[in-house]
Design a protein around this motif. Sequence first.
Motif, PDB file in Angstrom:
ATOM      1  N   THR A 169     100.633   1.555 105.907  1.00 57.07           N
ATOM      2  CA  THR A 169     101.188   2.710 105.886  1.00 57.07           C
ATOM      3  C   THR A 169     102.459   2.867 106.862  1.00 57.07           C
ATOM      4  O   THR A 169     102.269   2.036 107.875  1.00 57.07           O
TER       5      THR A 169
ATOM      6  N   TYR B 284     103.253   7.850 105.013  1.00 53.28           N
ATOM      7  CA  TYR B 284     104.073   7.181 103.845  1.00 53.28           C
ATOM      8  C   TYR B 284     103.216   6.214 103.276  1.00 53.28           C
ATOM      9  O   TYR B 284     103.054   5.279 104.137  1.00 53.28           O
ATOM     10  N   ALA B 285     103.077   6.133 102.108  1.00 54.05           N
ATOM     11  CA  ALA B 285     102.304   4.977 101.399  1.00 54.05           C
ATOM     12  C   ALA B 285     102.854   5.207  99.975  1.00 54.05           C
ATOM     13  O   ALA B 285     101.712   5.426  99.169  1.00 54.05           O
ATOM     14  N   GLY B 286     104.107   4.616  99.784  1.00 53.81           N
ATOM     15  CA  GLY B 286     104.664   4.621  98.367  1.00 53.81           C
ATOM     16  C   GLY B 286     105.195   6.114  98.117  1.00 53.81           C
ATOM     17  O   GLY B 286     106.050   6.064  97.302  1.00 53.81           O
ATOM     18  N   LYS B 287     104.608   7.192  98.700  1.00 51.74           N
ATOM     19  CA  LYS B 287     105.095   8.525  98.715  1.00 51.74           C
ATOM     20  C   LYS B 287     104.846   9.168  99.753  1.00 51.74           C
ATOM     21  O   LYS B 287     104.034   8.637 100.702  1.00 51.74           O
ATOM     22  N   ASN B 288     105.497  10.323 100.022  1.00 50.45           N
ATOM     23  CA  ASN B 288     105.524  11.095 101.198  1.00 50.45           C
ATOM     24  C   ASN B 288     104.399  12.150 101.361  1.00 50.45           C
ATOM     25  O   ASN B 288     104.257  12.779 100.404  1.00 50.45           O
TER      26      ASN B 288
END
Length: 114
Positions: free
Chosen positions: A32, A98-102
């Motif tokens: 992340t 953030y991990a692919g989306k916020n």
Amino acid sequence: QVQLVESGGGLVQPGGSLRLSCAASGSIFSVTIMGWYRQAPGSARELVANMRTDGRTDYASSVKGRFTIFRDNDKNTVYLQMNNLEPDDTAVYYCNYYAGKNYWGQGTQVTVSS
């Protein structure tokens, strides 16, 4: 879903220090980026600092040398140590995950004033 709980904002005099913290819970990912953004009245939200899981960091030029970001991956918590605060640092500070989306925290007010 990821939930973010922030703490540590407040009122401080110019030259003072504050530490913000943000704890993430829920569907935590192993890789992340966690960090802080801020938004002053009438201004766009801007990056203050972030840190990747591997320790790499990015800082806004205006805070380099004054702010330090660090994280405890075991606790899924990110911290922002703010030293030598200036009136221009006054803003609402938002934790970001953030991990692919916020994902965003609710925001915490930092006011630097004498």
